[in-house]
Design an enzyme around this catalytic site. Structure first.
Site, PDB file in Angstrom:
ATOM      1  N   ILE A  61      39.775  41.368  48.397  1.00 21.39           N
ATOM      2  CA  ILE A  61      39.425  41.876  47.064  1.00 21.39           C
ATOM      3  C   ILE A  61      39.303  40.668  46.150  1.00 21.39           C
ATOM      4  CG2 ILE A  61      40.167  43.296  45.129  1.00 21.39           C
ATOM      5  CD1 ILE A  61      41.754  44.978  47.165  1.00 21.39           C
ATOM      6  N   HIS A  62      38.169  40.532  45.492  1.00 21.13           N
ATOM      7  CA  HIS A  62      37.870  39.326  44.716  1.00 21.13           C
ATOM      8  C   HIS A  62      37.782  39.639  43.227  1.00 21.13           C
ATOM      9  CE1 HIS A  62      36.261  35.300  44.166  1.00 21.13           C
ATOM     10  NE2 HIS A  62      35.285  35.814  43.428  1.00 21.13           N
ATOM     11  N   PRO A  63      38.319  38.786  42.366  1.00 19.27           N
ATOM     12  CA  PRO A  63      39.126  37.600  42.654  1.00 19.27           C
ATOM     13  C   PRO A  63      40.617  37.935  42.593  1.00 19.27           C
ATOM     14  CG  PRO A  63      38.396  37.554  40.373  1.00 19.27           C
ATOM     15  CD  PRO A  63      37.918  38.861  40.950  1.00 19.27           C
ATOM     16  N   GLU A  97      43.501  37.747  48.443  1.00 23.08           N
ATOM     17  CA  GLU A  97      42.343  37.507  49.308  1.00 23.08           C
ATOM     18  C   GLU A  97      42.436  36.163  50.024  1.00 23.08           C
ATOM     19  OE1 GLU A  97      38.442  36.754  47.627  1.00 23.08           O
ATOM     20  OE2 GLU A  97      39.350  36.160  45.708  1.00 23.08           O
TER      21      GLU A  97
END
Length: 511
Positions: free
Chosen positions: A483-485, A489
Site C-alpha cells: 500500500i503506497h505510500p 510497504e
C-alpha cells in the site's frame, strides 16, 4: 488426551449454580485466582459456556502505597497507561513538526497533572467495565487475597480480615507478577518507585533515573524523555536481551540521539534522600571500577518482574514451582503438577509475559475444560512491540536465534534502512528506521522472523504476523503488493541481503 477428556467430562458433569458445601463452604465449577487479563478471559469464557465461576482478586499495595482496581497489570500499570503516555510523548514530536507543515502551533509546556488525570480516569473506567462484564456473565467476584487450604479449597481473606472458604472442581492460577526491587541496594525500597507507581503519580516525576535494560525500562525512559523530562537510563549489561540484538542496538542508539542519556556498564550501589527531597544515587562503572554519583527527583526500578506466588500456599495443594524463577511449572495444557489446577499468563513457567497470550490461553483452557475444543495454545511466532520513541515490532525468530537453530549457512537475512515519508518535510532523523526479514536460505525461503523499527510498528507487524504464522515464504511476500505510500510497504520491497554486502539504504520513491 485421555486425562484431558476425563477432566473435561468431570467439569461438564457439574451442575451450574451449585450449592454450598460443608461448613458454609461455597462451591463452584471453576475458581480463578487473579483478576488480570488471562484470569478474566478464562472466567468469562467458562461462565459463557454455562459454568458457575468465581474470580478472586486482590492487589497488594506497592511499597510506595500505590493501589488499583480490577484488571491486572495491563489495564492498571502496564499496556494501557503506558501506551497512552507514549502517545502523549509522540504528540509532542508532532507539535514540533507542525510548523514545517504550515501550522502555526505554539510550543506549549506539557502538563503531567492533566495527562495523569486523564489516564487514571480511563483506567478506572476499565476497572468498572470489568466488574460489569463479570456481573453480566454471572461470575462471582471476591476482592480477597487467596491461598490454598487443600487441592480443591481456597481461603479468601478480605481487607477487613474476613475469611471465605471456596471449593471448586478446577482452579486456575492467574496471579501474574510484580516488579522486582533490588533490595540489596541501600535505599532502593525506601526511595525508589517502579512501573506500579509511575502511571499513578499525581505530579511530574521530574528528573528521572531509570535503572534496567528491559523493554519496560526503555519504554518508560522513552516516554518520559518525550514528555520533556530529563531522563537517564542505567544499563548494567545488554539492553532488550530477549530480542534481536541488532534491533536492540538501534533502539538505544535512537534514544541516545534524541535526548535520553544512557549509562552503559554501570550498576547502582546506594540511594539516599537529600534535605531538599531530591535523591542522590551512587553507582559504579563495572569496566573501570570508578564510582560516580548523580542527583535525581525520581529513581525508577525496571530490572525485571517476579511471579505473584509467595502468598498462595502452593505447597498445601502440591503445586510445584521452578525454584529459581518461582514460576509455576505447567505442561502444554497449562496443567500444573496437580491435574485439576492450572496456571496461565505471567505466573506460568516458560510463557511469554504478554497480555494477548494470557487472554488466548485463558479462553482456550475454559473451552477445553468445557469439552468445546481440544486445541492447545500455540506459543510460537507471537508478535510483540516495544513502544520506545521509535517503535520496535517483531514476530518470530531473531537473527541470532535463527542462526543458532539452523546454522549461519542456512539463514538469509534481507534488510533495508528506509525513511518514512512523514519524516521528510520536517527533516526528521531516520537513520535508525530499519527492517529485517530472517529467512531460510533454501527456496522458497520460509520466513522465520520479521523485525521492524519505525512509526506504528505494532500496526505494521500485526498484519504480517498472520502470514508468518501460516508459513509465508520470502517469495510470497515479495509478490505481495504494498500500500503506497506507507512504511509497511517497505517490507514487501526487501531485495538486499546481508550476505550480498550491498548498501541496504532505500533511495528514490514510486519506482
Amino acid at each position: 488426551m485421555a486425562a484431558l477428556r476425563g477432566a473435561a467430562a468431570r467439569f461438564r458433569g457439574r451442575a451450574p449454580g451449585g450449592a454450598r458445601g460443608a461448613a458454609g463452604r461455597q462451591c463452584y465449577d471453576l475458581l480463578v485466582i487473579g483478576g488480570g487479563s488471562g484470569g478474566l478471559a478464562c472466567a468469562k469464557e467458562a461462565a459463557q459456556l454455562g459454568k458457575k465461576v468465581a474470580v478472586l482478586d486482590y492487589v497488594e499495595p506497592s511499597p510506595q502505597g500505590t493501589r488499583w482496581g480490577l484488571g491486572g497489570t495491563c489495564v492498571n500499570v502496564g499496556c494501557i497507561p503506558k501506551k497512552l503516555m507514549h502517545q502523549a510523548a509522540l504528540l509532542g514530536g508532532m507539535i514540533r513538526d507542525a510548523p514545517h507543515y504550515g501550522w502555526g502551533v505554539a510550543q506549549a509546556p506539557h502538563s503531567w497533572a492533566t495527562l495523569a488525570d486523564a489516564v487514571q480516569n480511563h483506567v478506572k473506567s476499565l476497572n468498572w467495565g470489568h466488574r460489569i462484564q463479570l456481573q453480566d456473565r454471572k461470575v462471582k467476584y471476591f476482592n480477597v487475597k487467596a491461598s490454598f487450604v487443600d487441592t480443591h479449597t481456597v481461603c479468601g481473606v478480605s481487607k477487613g480480615g474476613e475469611e471465605t472458604l471456596l471449593s471448586a472442581e478446577h482452579i486456575v492460577i492467574a496471579t501474574g507478577g510484580r516488579p522486582r526491587y533490588p533490595t540489596h541496594i541501600e535505599g532502593a525500597l525506601e526511595y525508589g518507585i517502579t512501573s506500579d507507581d509511575l502511571f499513578w503519580l499525581k505530579e511530574s516525576p521530574g528528573k528521572t533515573l531509570v535503572v534496567g535494560a528491559s523493554y519496560v525500562a526503555l519504554e518508560c525512559a522513552g516516554l518520559l524523555t518525550g514528555l520533556g523530562l530529563d531522563t537517564t537510563v542505567m544499563i548494567r549489561s545488554v539492553p532488550l536481551r530477549a530480542f534481536d540484538q541488532q534491533m536492540a542496538s538501534l533502539v538505544t542508539e535512537h534514544m541516545a540521539g534524541h535526548g535520553t542519556r544512557i549509562l552503559r556498564g554501570c550498576a547502582p550501589e546506594k540511594v539516599e534522600k537529600l534535605p531538599g527531597q531530591q535523591l542522590r544515587v551512587t553507582w559504579v562503572d563495572l569496566t573501570s571500577d570508578r564510582k560516580d554519583a548523580g542527583t535525581f527527583d525520581t529513581v525508577l526500578w525496571a530490572i525485571g518482574r517476579v511471579p505473584e506466588t509467595a502468598s498462595l500456599n502452593l505447597e498445601k495443594a502440591g503445586v510445584h514451582t521452578n525454584p529459581v524463577t518461582g514460576k509455576i511449572l505447567v505442561d502444554a495444557q497449562e496443567t500444573t503438577s496437580v491435574p485439576h489446577i492450572y496456571a496461565i499468563g505471567d505466573v506460568a513457567e516458560g510463557r511469554p509475559e504478554l497480555t494477548p497470550t494470557a487472554i488466548m490461553a485463558g479462553r482456550l483452557l475454559a473451552q477445553r475444560l468445557s469439552g468445546r475444543t481440544s486445541d492447545l495454545m500455540d506459543y510460537s511466532s507471537v508478535p510483540t512491540t516495544v513502544f520506545t520513541p521509535l517503535e520496535y515490532g517483531c514476530v518470530g525468530l531473531s537473527e541470532e536465534a535463527a542462526v543458532a537453530r539452523h546454522g549461519e549457512e542456512h539463514v538469509e537475512v534481507y534488510h533495508a534502512f528506509y525513511k518514512p515519508l512523514e519524516f521528510t518535510v520536517p527533516q526528521r532523523d531516520a537513520s535508525q528506521c530499519y527492517i529485517k526479514m530472517v529467512c531460510l536460505r533454501e527456496p522458497p525461503q520460509l520466513v522465520l522472523g520479521l523485525h521492524f523499527l519505525g512509526p506504528n510498528a505494532g500496526e505494521v507487524i500485526q498484519g504480517f504476523a498472520l502470514g508468518i504464522k501460516c508459513g509465508a515464504s520470502y517469495q510470497q511476500l515479495m509478490r505481495t503488493v504494498g500500500i503506497h505510500p506507507t512504511c509497511a510497504e517497505e517490507v514487501a520491497k526487501l531485495r538486499i541481503s546481508k550476505r550480498s554486502g550491498l548498501d541496504p539504504t532505500v533511495t528514490g520513491c514510486u519506482g
